[in-house]
Design a protein around this motif. Sequence first.
Motif, PDB file in Angstrom:
ATOM      1  N   GLY A   6      21.260 -39.019 -32.363  1.00 20.98           N
ATOM      2  CA  GLY A   6      21.427 -39.207 -31.084  1.00 20.98           C
ATOM      3  C   GLY A   6      21.606 -37.829 -30.161  1.00 20.98           C
ATOM      4  O   GLY A   6      22.010 -37.896 -29.158  1.00 20.98           O
ATOM      5  N   VAL A   7      21.244 -36.616 -31.150  1.00 14.97           N
ATOM      6  CA  VAL A   7      21.311 -35.584 -30.040  1.00 14.97           C
ATOM      7  C   VAL A   7      20.134 -35.056 -29.434  1.00 14.97           C
ATOM      8  O   VAL A   7      20.127 -34.354 -28.311  1.00 14.97           O
ATOM      9  CB  VAL A   7      21.871 -34.119 -31.177  1.00 14.97           C
ATOM     10  N   GLY A   8      18.994 -35.558 -29.955  1.00 13.60           N
ATOM     11  CA  GLY A   8      17.763 -35.387 -29.327  1.00 13.60           C
ATOM     12  C   GLY A   8      17.359 -33.863 -28.984  1.00 13.60           C
ATOM     13  O   GLY A   8      17.306 -32.937 -29.719  1.00 13.60           O
ATOM     14  N   LEU A  13      19.431 -26.208 -27.172  1.00 15.27           N
ATOM     15  CA  LEU A  13      20.560 -25.522 -26.244  1.00 15.27           C
ATOM     16  C   LEU A  13      21.371 -24.863 -27.713  1.00 15.27           C
ATOM     17  O   LEU A  13      22.093 -23.902 -27.204  1.00 15.27           O
ATOM     18  CB  LEU A  13      21.500 -26.475 -25.867  1.00 15.27           C
ATOM     19  N   SER A  14      21.441 -25.123 -28.834  1.00 17.69           N
ATOM     20  CA  SER A  14      22.042 -24.314 -29.951  1.00 17.69           C
ATOM     21  C   SER A  14      21.409 -23.259 -30.310  1.00 17.69           C
ATOM     22  O   SER A  14      20.167 -23.081 -30.674  1.00 17.69           O
ATOM     23  CB  SER A  14      22.082 -25.363 -31.040  1.00 17.69           C
ATOM     24  N   PHE A  16      21.708 -21.900 -33.210  1.00 18.03           N
ATOM     25  CA  PHE A  16      21.422 -22.200 -34.624  1.00 18.03           C
ATOM     26  C   PHE A  16      20.082 -22.592 -34.924  1.00 18.03           C
ATOM     27  O   PHE A  16      19.299 -22.395 -35.894  1.00 18.03           O
ATOM     28  CB  PHE A  16      22.521 -22.996 -35.260  1.00 18.03           C
ATOM     29  N   HIS A  17      19.499 -23.280 -33.833  1.00 22.04           N
ATOM     30  CA  HIS A  17      18.066 -24.040 -33.841  1.00 22.04           C
ATOM     31  C   HIS A  17      17.255 -22.938 -34.111  1.00 22.04           C
ATOM     32  O   HIS A  17      16.086 -22.800 -34.719  1.00 22.04           O
ATOM     33  CB  HIS A  17      17.804 -24.932 -32.666  1.00 22.04           C
ATOM     34  N   TYR A  18      17.194 -21.804 -33.098  1.00 24.30           N
ATOM     35  CA  TYR A  18      16.315 -20.758 -32.977  1.00 24.30           C
ATOM     36  C   TYR A  18      16.501 -19.558 -34.356  1.00 24.30           C
ATOM     37  O   TYR A  18      15.455 -19.073 -34.860  1.00 24.30           O
ATOM     38  CB  TYR A  18      16.465 -19.986 -31.702  1.00 24.30           C
ATOM     39  N   TYR A  19      17.657 -19.665 -34.968  1.00 23.88           N
ATOM     40  CA  TYR A  19      18.058 -18.882 -35.796  1.00 23.88           C
ATOM     41  C   TYR A  19      17.500 -19.277 -37.067  1.00 23.88           C
ATOM     42  O   TYR A  19      17.024 -18.511 -37.724  1.00 23.88           O
ATOM     43  CB  TYR A  19      19.591 -18.883 -35.948  1.00 23.88           C
ATOM     44  N   ASP A  20      17.673 -20.708 -37.528  1.00 24.47           N
ATOM     45  CA  ASP A  20      17.094 -21.238 -38.782  1.00 24.47           C
ATOM     46  C   ASP A  20      16.133 -22.227 -38.629  1.00 24.47           C
ATOM     47  O   ASP A  20      15.886 -22.868 -39.547  1.00 24.47           O
ATOM     48  CB  ASP A  20      18.320 -21.494 -39.445  1.00 24.47           C
ATOM     49  N   GLY A  21      16.004 -22.716 -37.434  1.00 23.84           N
ATOM     50  CA  GLY A  21      15.195 -23.904 -37.260  1.00 23.84           C
ATOM     51  C   GLY A  21      13.437 -23.729 -37.882  1.00 23.84           C
ATOM     52  O   GLY A  21      12.909 -24.787 -38.265  1.00 23.84           O
ATOM     53  N   GLY A  22      12.995 -22.709 -37.991  1.00 23.84           N
ATOM     54  CA  GLY A  22      11.832 -22.353 -38.469  1.00 23.84           C
ATOM     55  C   GLY A  22      11.692 -22.139 -39.661  1.00 23.84           C
ATOM     56  O   GLY A  22      10.775 -21.802 -40.260  1.00 23.84           O
ATOM     57  N   GLU A  23      12.822 -22.234 -40.472  1.00 17.59           N
ATOM     58  CA  GLU A  23      12.931 -21.947 -41.769  1.00 17.59           C
ATOM     59  C   GLU A  23      12.359 -20.433 -42.177  1.00 17.59           C
ATOM     60  O   GLU A  23      11.119 -20.485 -42.625  1.00 17.59           O
ATOM     61  CB  GLU A  23      12.409 -23.078 -42.610  1.00 17.59           C
ATOM     62  N   LEU A  34      12.783 -15.530 -31.774  1.00 17.82           N
ATOM     63  CA  LEU A  34      13.394 -14.007 -31.688  1.00 17.82           C
ATOM     64  C   LEU A  34      13.446 -13.917 -30.009  1.00 17.82           C
ATOM     65  O   LEU A  34      14.445 -13.234 -29.561  1.00 17.82           O
ATOM     66  CB  LEU A  34      12.752 -13.196 -32.410  1.00 17.82           C
ATOM     67  N   ALA A  35      12.451 -14.241 -29.443  1.00 15.92           N
ATOM     68  CA  ALA A  35      12.438 -14.024 -28.026  1.00 15.92           C
ATOM     69  C   ALA A  35      13.506 -14.825 -27.219  1.00 15.92           C
ATOM     70  O   ALA A  35      14.188 -14.330 -26.402  1.00 15.92           O
ATOM     71  CB  ALA A  35      11.111 -14.258 -27.503  1.00 15.92           C
ATOM     72  N   ALA A  36      13.618 -16.100 -27.759  1.00 13.15           N
ATOM     73  CA  ALA A  36      14.724 -16.771 -27.253  1.00 13.15           C
ATOM     74  C   ALA A  36      15.982 -16.359 -27.254  1.00 13.15           C
ATOM     75  O   ALA A  36      16.837 -16.512 -26.467  1.00 13.15           O
ATOM     76  CB  ALA A  36      14.688 -18.339 -27.555  1.00 13.15           C
ATOM     77  N   LEU A  37      16.385 -16.004 -28.736  1.00 11.87           N
ATOM     78  CA  LEU A  37      17.710 -15.373 -28.879  1.00 11.87           C
ATOM     79  C   LEU A  37      17.763 -13.987 -28.067  1.00 11.87           C
ATOM     80  O   LEU A  37      19.003 -13.730 -27.843  1.00 11.87           O
ATOM     81  CB  LEU A  37      17.742 -15.222 -30.397  1.00 11.87           C
TER      82      LEU A  37
END
Length: 59
Positions: A6-8, A13-14, A16-23, A34-37
């Motif tokens: 349900g977070v879609g 916006l998190s 953590f998605h950019y930090y660890d989302g790409g494994e 990295l550019a987003a962070l």
Amino acid sequence: MAGPTGVGGLRYLSPFHYYDGGEPLRHGFQWAHLAALAGATALLLAIAARAFNRRDPTS
């Protein structure tokens, strides 16, 4: 990887998605993440610097 339901689109916006989302350990470094962070950090630092300079230390 399973996540909360349900977070879609809120995951983008998190930070953590950019930090660890790409494994990064499995797939290598994600330059877009990295550019987003870095952009978010620069934006928050600019807002903080502006607020700090606008303070009134005499009151």
